[in-house]
Scaffold this motif. Sequence first.
Motif, PDB file in Angstrom:
ATOM      1  N   GLN A  56       0.841  -0.906  -0.261  1.00 31.17           N
ATOM      2  CA  GLN A  56      -0.138  -0.291   0.120  1.00 31.17           C
ATOM      3  C   GLN A  56       0.972   1.401  -0.376  1.00 31.17           C
ATOM      4  OE1 GLN A  56      -4.145  -0.216   0.075  1.00 31.17           O
ATOM      5  NE2 GLN A  56      -2.776  -2.275  -0.658  1.00 31.17           N
ATOM      6  N   LEU A  57       2.018   1.338   0.530  1.00 31.23           N
ATOM      7  CA  LEU A  57       2.951   2.562   0.803  1.00 31.23           C
ATOM      8  C   LEU A  57       3.052   2.822  -0.851  1.00 31.23           C
ATOM      9  CD1 LEU A  57       4.422   2.193   3.875  1.00 31.23           C
ATOM     10  CD2 LEU A  57       2.790   3.954   3.779  1.00 31.23           C
ATOM     11  N   ARG A  58       4.043   1.452  -1.668  1.00 34.30           N
ATOM     12  CA  ARG A  58       4.602   1.370  -2.277  1.00 34.30           C
ATOM     13  C   ARG A  58       3.423   2.003  -3.771  1.00 34.30           C
ATOM     14  NH1 ARG A  58       7.165  -4.030  -2.568  1.00 34.30           N
ATOM     15  NH2 ARG A  58       9.192  -2.968  -1.727  1.00 34.30           N
ATOM     16  N   GLU A  59       1.710   1.864  -3.562  1.00 34.25           N
ATOM     17  CA  GLU A  59       1.357   2.229  -3.857  1.00 34.25           C
ATOM     18  C   GLU A  59       0.565   4.030  -3.969  1.00 34.25           C
ATOM     19  OE1 GLU A  59      -2.329  -0.455  -4.806  1.00 34.25           O
ATOM     20  OE2 GLU A  59      -1.481  -1.851  -4.996  1.00 34.25           O
ATOM     21  N   LEU A  60       0.936   4.005  -2.959  1.00 37.51           N
ATOM     22  CA  LEU A  60       0.460   5.695  -2.585  1.00 37.51           C
ATOM     23  C   LEU A  60       1.685   6.538  -2.574  1.00 37.51           C
ATOM     24  CD1 LEU A  60      -0.972   4.977   1.097  1.00 37.51           C
ATOM     25  CD2 LEU A  60      -2.301   6.253  -0.608  1.00 37.51           C
ATOM     26  N   GLU A  61       3.468   5.137  -2.558  1.00 37.91           N
ATOM     27  CA  GLU A  61       4.356   6.734  -3.524  1.00 37.91           C
ATOM     28  C   GLU A  61       4.601   7.063  -4.904  1.00 37.91           C
ATOM     29  OE1 GLU A  61       9.311   6.787  -2.848  1.00 37.91           O
ATOM     30  OE2 GLU A  61       7.808   4.400  -2.256  1.00 37.91           O
ATOM     31  N   ARG A  62       3.931   5.719  -5.653  1.00 40.42           N
ATOM     32  CA  ARG A  62       3.596   5.846  -7.168  1.00 40.42           C
ATOM     33  C   ARG A  62       2.917   6.702  -7.804  1.00 40.42           C
ATOM     34  NH1 ARG A  62       0.448   1.119  -8.624  1.00 40.42           N
ATOM     35  NH2 ARG A  62      -0.994   2.587  -8.935  1.00 40.42           N
ATOM     36  N   ASP A  63       1.546   6.557  -6.846  1.00 46.32           N
ATOM     37  CA  ASP A  63       0.363   7.746  -7.594  1.00 46.32           C
ATOM     38  C   ASP A  63       0.985   8.833  -6.704  1.00 46.32           C
ATOM     39  OD1 ASP A  63      -0.447   5.683  -8.469  1.00 46.32           O
ATOM     40  OD2 ASP A  63      -1.732   5.770  -6.604  1.00 46.32           O
ATOM     41  N   GLY A  64       2.138   9.397  -6.195  1.00 48.28           N
ATOM     42  CA  GLY A  64       2.500  10.928  -5.656  1.00 48.28           C
ATOM     43  C   GLY A  64       1.441  11.352  -4.063  1.00 48.28           C
ATOM     44  N   LEU A  65       1.054  10.167  -3.498  1.00 42.75           N
ATOM     45  CA  LEU A  65       0.712  11.137  -2.296  1.00 42.75           C
ATOM     46  C   LEU A  65       1.574  10.517  -1.537  1.00 42.75           C
ATOM     47  CD1 LEU A  65      -2.544   9.425  -2.572  1.00 42.75           C
ATOM     48  CD2 LEU A  65      -2.532  11.358  -3.490  1.00 42.75           C
ATOM     49  N   VAL A  66       2.331  10.346  -1.534  1.00 43.07           N
ATOM     50  CA  VAL A  66       3.366   9.804   0.009  1.00 43.07           C
ATOM     51  C   VAL A  66       5.122   9.712  -0.639  1.00 43.07           C
ATOM     52  CG1 VAL A  66       4.311   8.071   1.635  1.00 43.07           C
ATOM     53  CG2 VAL A  66       1.820   8.310   1.778  1.00 43.07           C
ATOM     54  N   PHE A  67       5.462  10.889   0.498  1.00 38.18           N
ATOM     55  CA  PHE A  67       7.173  10.813   0.382  1.00 38.18           C
ATOM     56  C   PHE A  67       8.013   9.174   1.044  1.00 38.18           C
ATOM     57  CE2 PHE A  67       6.629  15.454  -1.112  1.00 38.18           C
ATOM     58  CZ  PHE A  67       7.355  15.083  -2.740  1.00 38.18           C
ATOM     59  N   ARG A  68       9.151   8.713   0.149  1.00 42.62           N
ATOM     60  CA  ARG A  68       9.315   8.474   1.421  1.00 42.62           C
ATOM     61  C   ARG A  68      10.944   8.488   1.311  1.00 42.62           C
ATOM     62  NH1 ARG A  68      11.175   1.779   1.531  1.00 42.62           N
ATOM     63  NH2 ARG A  68      13.048   2.021   1.124  1.00 42.62           N
ATOM     64  N   HIS A  69      11.599   8.464   2.728  1.00 42.34           N
ATOM     65  CA  HIS A  69      12.400   9.287   3.111  1.00 42.34           C
ATOM     66  C   HIS A  69      13.644   8.523   3.596  1.00 42.34           C
ATOM     67  CE1 HIS A  69      10.803  13.035   2.042  1.00 42.34           C
ATOM     68  NE2 HIS A  69      10.199  12.946   3.488  1.00 42.34           N
ATOM     69  N   ASP A  70      15.064   8.171   2.950  1.00 43.22           N
ATOM     70  CA  ASP A  70      15.698   7.000   3.280  1.00 43.22           C
ATOM     71  C   ASP A  70      16.081   7.753   3.700  1.00 43.22           C
ATOM     72  OD1 ASP A  70      14.628   4.390   2.318  1.00 43.22           O
ATOM     73  OD2 ASP A  70      14.840   5.374  -0.180  1.00 43.22           O
ATOM     74  N   TYR A  71      17.418   7.493   5.427  1.00 49.19           N
ATOM     75  CA  TYR A  71      18.440   8.023   5.738  1.00 49.19           C
ATOM     76  C   TYR A  71      19.609   7.325   5.625  1.00 49.19           C
ATOM     77  CZ  TYR A  71      14.593  11.022   7.092  1.00 49.19           C
ATOM     78  OH  TYR A  71      13.042  12.491   7.229  1.00 49.19           O
ATOM     79  N   ASN A  72      20.191   7.385   5.554  1.00 45.92           N
ATOM     80  CA  ASN A  72      21.932   7.114   4.980  1.00 45.92           C
ATOM     81  C   ASN A  72      22.404   6.532   6.834  1.00 45.92           C
ATOM     82  OD1 ASN A  72      23.960   5.525   4.145  1.00 45.92           O
ATOM     83  ND2 ASN A  72      25.181   7.130   3.456  1.00 45.92           N
ATOM     84  N   GLU A  73      21.567   5.585   7.590  1.00 46.33           N
ATOM     85  CA  GLU A  73      21.976   5.674   8.679  1.00 46.33           C
ATOM     86  C   GLU A  73      21.940   4.077   8.967  1.00 46.33           C
ATOM     87  OE1 GLU A  73      19.127   7.291  11.464  1.00 46.33           O
ATOM     88  OE2 GLU A  73      19.506   9.772  10.722  1.00 46.33           O
ATOM     89  N   VAL A  74      22.784   3.984  10.002  1.00 41.40           N
ATOM     90  CA  VAL A  74      22.822   2.782  10.752  1.00 41.40           C
ATOM     91  C   VAL A  74      22.263   3.102  12.484  1.00 41.40           C
ATOM     92  CG1 VAL A  74      24.439   0.479  11.449  1.00 41.40           C
ATOM     93  CG2 VAL A  74      25.021   1.902   8.847  1.00 41.40           C
ATOM     94  N   PRO A  75      21.264   1.725  12.521  1.00 41.21           N
ATOM     95  CA  PRO A  75      20.507   0.844  11.541  1.00 41.21           C
ATOM     96  C   PRO A  75      19.744   1.376  10.438  1.00 41.21           C
ATOM     97  CG  PRO A  75      19.362   1.248  13.651  1.00 41.21           C
ATOM     98  CD  PRO A  75      20.629   1.914  13.487  1.00 41.21           C
ATOM     99  N   PRO A  76      19.965   1.144   9.484  1.00 37.43           N
ATOM    100  CA  PRO A  76      18.404   2.108   7.809  1.00 37.43           C
ATOM    101  C   PRO A  76      17.491   2.439   9.072  1.00 37.43           C
ATOM    102  CG  PRO A  76      18.983  -0.059   7.512  1.00 37.43           C
ATOM    103  CD  PRO A  76      19.824  -0.008   9.164  1.00 37.43           C
ATOM    104  N   ARG A  77      16.937   3.878   8.520  1.00 39.12           N
ATOM    105  CA  ARG A  77      15.153   4.864   8.484  1.00 39.12           C
ATOM    106  C   ARG A  77      15.220   5.138   7.779  1.00 39.12           C
ATOM    107  NH1 ARG A  77      15.023  10.077  10.989  1.00 39.12           N
ATOM    108  NH2 ARG A  77      16.597  10.916  10.429  1.00 39.12           N
ATOM    109  N   VAL A  78      13.804   5.140   6.994  1.00 44.13           N
ATOM    110  CA  VAL A  78      12.738   5.287   6.542  1.00 44.13           C
ATOM    111  C   VAL A  78      11.959   6.295   7.378  1.00 44.13           C
ATOM    112  CG1 VAL A  78      11.498   4.777   4.909  1.00 44.13           C
ATOM    113  CG2 VAL A  78      14.042   3.400   4.982  1.00 44.13           C
ATOM    114  N   GLU A  79      11.162   6.823   6.632  1.00 46.10           N
ATOM    115  CA  GLU A  79      10.217   7.537   7.642  1.00 46.10           C
ATOM    116  C   GLU A  79       9.475   8.013   5.228  1.00 46.10           C
ATOM    117  OE1 GLU A  79      11.746  10.522  11.121  1.00 46.10           O
ATOM    118  OE2 GLU A  79      11.704  11.444   9.047  1.00 46.10           O
ATOM    119  N   TYR A  80       8.123   8.177   6.528  1.00 47.93           N
ATOM    120  CA  TYR A  80       7.247   7.978   5.386  1.00 47.93           C
ATOM    121  C   TYR A  80       6.511   9.334   6.079  1.00 47.93           C
ATOM    122  CZ  TYR A  80       7.795   3.523   3.599  1.00 47.93           C
ATOM    123  OH  TYR A  80       8.407   2.211   2.830  1.00 47.93           O
TER     124      TYR A  80
END
Length: 137
Positions: A56-80
């Motif tokens: 669902q997050l991938r579809e919302l991102e594909r449709d431009g409704l949600v941004f996914r933020h990948d942070y270059n950290e250890v451990p990995p952090r992703v925010e929507y």
Amino acid sequence: MEQPVKKYQSGVEATLDVIGGKWKSIILYHLVDEKRRFNELRRLTPSISHKMLTQQLRELERDGLVFRHDYNEVPPRVEYELSEYGQGLIGVLDFFCYWGEAHLERVYGDKSVALEGPFMSEEEMLQIASGAGLKRE
């Protein structure tokens, strides 16, 4: 190759094509006020599976409704978070809340019987009903 234009009978149908289904509106609702991490969204939506939330997050991102933020950290952090385009749905989501709470009041006489919360105040419900919408802080 260009995709054929999909035909709709109404704007409602087009809207539901993008945010319809069991989970997308709920995910969007949880992103209205702040960025959320994946596991936070899982906790807020306990009935959703890991696989379904990812899809669902991938579809919302594909449709431009949600941004996914990948942070270059250890451990990995992703925010929507809601995109500016997705923020255009806040009024729709507010009205869904208003209508749903009013429906539960009508069916049960007390929305707290079926709704775990949070509840809208009477003032918030009146603002939405009058078309003013909610101003989120």
